[in-house]
Design a protein around this motif. Structure first.
Motif, short mmCIF file in Angstrom:
data_model
loop_
_atom_site.label_atom_id
_atom_site.label_comp_id
_atom_site.label_asym_id
_atom_site.label_seq_id
_atom_site.Cartn_x
_atom_site.Cartn_y
_atom_site.Cartn_z
N PRO A 34 -12.32 8.90 16.88
CA PRO A 34 -11.23 8.00 16.48
C PRO A 34 -10.17 8.75 15.68
O PRO A 34 -10.50 9.65 14.90
CB PRO A 34 -11.94 6.96 15.61
N HIS A 35 -8.92 8.38 15.86
CA HIS A 35 -7.85 8.98 15.07
C HIS A 35 -7.93 8.52 13.62
O HIS A 35 -7.55 9.24 12.70
CB HIS A 35 -6.50 8.62 15.66
N ALA A 36 -8.41 7.31 13.43
CA ALA A 36 -8.61 6.73 12.10
C ALA A 36 -9.54 5.54 12.27
O ALA A 36 -9.81 5.10 13.40
CB ALA A 36 -7.28 6.29 11.49
N LEU A 37 -10.05 5.04 11.18
CA LEU A 37 -10.91 3.85 11.19
C LEU A 37 -10.45 2.88 10.12
O LEU A 37 -10.06 3.30 9.02
CB LEU A 37 -12.37 4.23 10.92
N TRP A 38 -10.51 1.61 10.44
CA TRP A 38 -10.27 0.56 9.46
C TRP A 38 -11.61 0.12 8.90
O TRP A 38 -12.56 -0.14 9.65
CB TRP A 38 -9.56 -0.63 10.09
N LEU A 39 -11.71 0.01 7.57
CA LEU A 39 -12.93 -0.40 6.89
C LEU A 39 -12.67 -1.66 6.08
O LEU A 39 -11.66 -1.75 5.38
CB LEU A 39 -13.43 0.70 5.94
N ARG A 40 -13.58 -2.60 6.18
CA ARG A 40 -13.47 -3.82 5.40
C ARG A 40 -14.85 -4.21 4.91
O ARG A 40 -15.69 -4.66 5.69
CB ARG A 40 -12.86 -4.95 6.25
N MET B 194 -5.12 12.23 24.90
CA MET B 194 -4.50 12.12 23.59
C MET B 194 -5.25 12.96 22.56
O MET B 194 -4.65 13.63 21.71
CB MET B 194 -4.43 10.66 23.14
N GLY B 195 -6.58 12.94 22.65
CA GLY B 195 -7.37 13.74 21.72
C GLY B 195 -7.08 15.22 21.82
O GLY B 195 -7.02 15.93 20.82
N GLN B 196 -6.88 15.70 23.04
CA GLN B 196 -6.55 17.11 23.23
C GLN B 196 -5.18 17.44 22.67
O GLN B 196 -4.97 18.51 22.08
CB GLN B 196 -6.64 17.46 24.72
N MET B 197 -4.22 16.52 22.85
CA MET B 197 -2.90 16.75 22.28
C MET B 197 -2.95 16.80 20.76
O MET B 197 -2.31 17.65 20.13
CB MET B 197 -1.93 15.64 22.74
N VAL B 198 -3.72 15.90 20.17
CA VAL B 198 -3.84 15.87 18.71
C VAL B 198 -4.45 17.18 18.21
O VAL B 198 -4.01 17.74 17.19
CB VAL B 198 -4.69 14.66 18.27
N ARG B 199 -5.45 17.67 18.91
CA ARG B 199 -6.09 18.92 18.49
C ARG B 199 -5.11 20.09 18.52
O ARG B 199 -5.16 20.98 17.67
CB ARG B 199 -7.30 19.20 19.39
N ARG B 200 -4.19 20.08 19.48
CA ARG B 200 -3.26 21.20 19.64
C ARG B 200 -2.01 21.05 18.78
O ARG B 200 -1.45 22.04 18.31
CB ARG B 200 -2.86 21.33 21.11
N ILE C 254 3.45 12.73 17.69
CA ILE C 254 4.50 11.71 17.60
C ILE C 254 5.87 12.35 17.83
O ILE C 254 6.71 11.81 18.56
CB ILE C 254 4.45 11.00 16.24
N ALA C 255 6.10 13.51 17.23
CA ALA C 255 7.38 14.19 17.40
C ALA C 255 7.60 14.58 18.86
O ALA C 255 8.71 14.45 19.40
CB ALA C 255 7.44 15.42 16.50
N ALA C 256 6.55 15.09 19.51
CA ALA C 256 6.67 15.50 20.91
C ALA C 256 6.95 14.31 21.81
O ALA C 256 7.76 14.39 22.74
CB ALA C 256 5.39 16.21 21.35
N LEU C 257 6.30 13.19 21.53
CA LEU C 257 6.53 12.00 22.35
C LEU C 257 7.94 11.46 22.14
O LEU C 257 8.58 11.00 23.09
CB LEU C 257 5.49 10.92 22.01
N ARG C 258 8.41 11.52 20.92
CA ARG C 258 9.77 11.02 20.65
C ARG C 258 10.82 11.88 21.37
O ARG C 258 11.79 11.36 21.92
CB ARG C 258 10.04 11.00 19.16
N SER C 259 10.60 13.18 21.38
CA SER C 259 11.58 14.06 22.02
C SER C 259 11.41 14.09 23.54
O SER C 259 12.39 14.24 24.27
CB SER C 259 11.44 15.47 21.47
N GLY C 260 10.15 13.95 23.97
CA GLY C 260 9.89 13.98 25.40
C GLY C 260 9.96 15.37 26.00
O GLY C 260 9.89 15.53 27.23
N ASP C 261 10.06 16.41 25.18
CA ASP C 261 10.24 17.77 25.67
C ASP C 261 8.91 18.40 26.09
O ASP C 261 7.94 18.42 25.32
CB ASP C 261 10.87 18.65 24.59
#
Length: 303
Positions: free
Chosen positions: A110-116, A25-31, A38-45
């Motif tokens: 991490p793609h994001a972090l939650w802080l409290r 997933m990290g490699q996909m995000v980088r590219r 998200i768009a690629a996963l929704r289309s599945g192409d």
């Protein structure tokens, strides 16, 4: 909708559908960027074009299918609302509150972090020492973790640990005793108190530091999340292994710290203690420097 908000929603979705630290997933995000993933996963192409080098096509197809099925269950706007009610905020790369040390994790970041909590997270991470060790700490481990954290806190260094029993608990308490910020990196959502009897500790941490997690709101801890959060802990400036058996999550944290090129240290213990076998192995193999006092560690931190 602003570009940042779109990016944030995409990243919160990724936290829901993929395992923390997933390299594929990290490699996909980088590219593709998070929105593009998200768009690629929704289309599945043409998802096979993003298969990690050396990965098997059938396994990659199954992984993508699992991610796609998770999209229908994810609701990032609801996550934002739930976080707002808790007083928790998500941060992502590029935000002022994003700890830059996370970028050193590369495609496993991490793609994001939650802080409290109340801590200034970038500042806290920039002067952070991870103090880690076994949940079944001996009296030696409890005393050492508390002493190191309290002394370091008194000299302007912040303690990061995992909020668990044993060494983690004592390290957080030591930092709080010095009125210094301390950060607990959780394997659950920041709304989950785990262990359950650490409620008062977590409240004190939030008042003087912060709870940090890449797990979405409401997610309970699991083994893969416990192991994955160790890389976040290990991104600290240095790591002190107080007590650890040979096969343990603590040794996993030590491996991450070593691989990141961070200062890795270990505290010697009795040769008869199983809880110190991991420390002795790290030192014997030249992976960790021996420290017996906080001053030993502070000497290593000098530029």
């Amino acid at each position: 909708m602003s570009q940042r908000h779109q990016d944030l929603l995409a990243r919160l979705t990724l936290l829901r559908i993929s395992k923390p630290g997933d390299i594929g997933m990290g490699q996909m995000v980088r590219r593709l960027t998070p929105v593009g993933v998200i768009a690629a996963l929704r289309s599945g192409d043409n998802l096979d074009a993003f298969r990690p080098f050396g990965g098997l096509s059938a396994e990659w197809a199954q992984t993508c299918l699992q991610w796609r099925s998770g999209l229908a269950k994810s609701n990032p706007e609801a996550d934002l609302d739930a976080g707002h009610k808790l007083g928790a905020d998500p941060v992502m790369p590029g935000d002022p509150d994003w700890p830059s040390q996370m970028n050193d994790l590369g495609v496993a970041a991490p793609h994001a972090l939650w802080l409290r909590g109340e801590a200034n997270i970038p500042q806290a991470f920039s002067r952070s020492i991870a103090i880690v060790g076994t949940r079944t700490a001996t009296s030696h481990g409890v005393q050492v973790a508390f002493a190191f954290a309290s002394h370091l806190g008194g000299t302007g260094w912040n303690t990061i640990s995992g909020g668990a029993r044993g060494v983690d608990y004592s390290a957080h308490r030591g930092a709080l005793a010095a009125d210094a910020p301390t950060i607990a990196v959780l394997a659950s959502g920041v709304d989950i108190t785990y262990p359950a009897d650490h409620k008062r500790l977590f409240q004190a941490i939030m008042a003087h530091g912060a709870l940090v997690s890449e797990s979405p709101i409401g997610v309970r801890p699991a083994r893969h999340r416990l192991l994955a959060r160790n890389r976040i802990v290990a991104a600290s400036r240095a790591t002190v292994v107080v007590e650890a058996d040979l096969r343990s999550g603590t040794m996993n944290t030590a491996r991450h710290a070593h691989d990141l090129g961070r200062i890795l240290t270990a505290v010697p213990g009795p040769v008869t203690s199983e809880q110190s076998r991991g420390c002795h192995r790290l030192m014997n193999r030249g992976r960790a420097r021996c420290v017996s006092t906080p001053k030993d560690l502070l000497d290593l931190l000098q530029p």
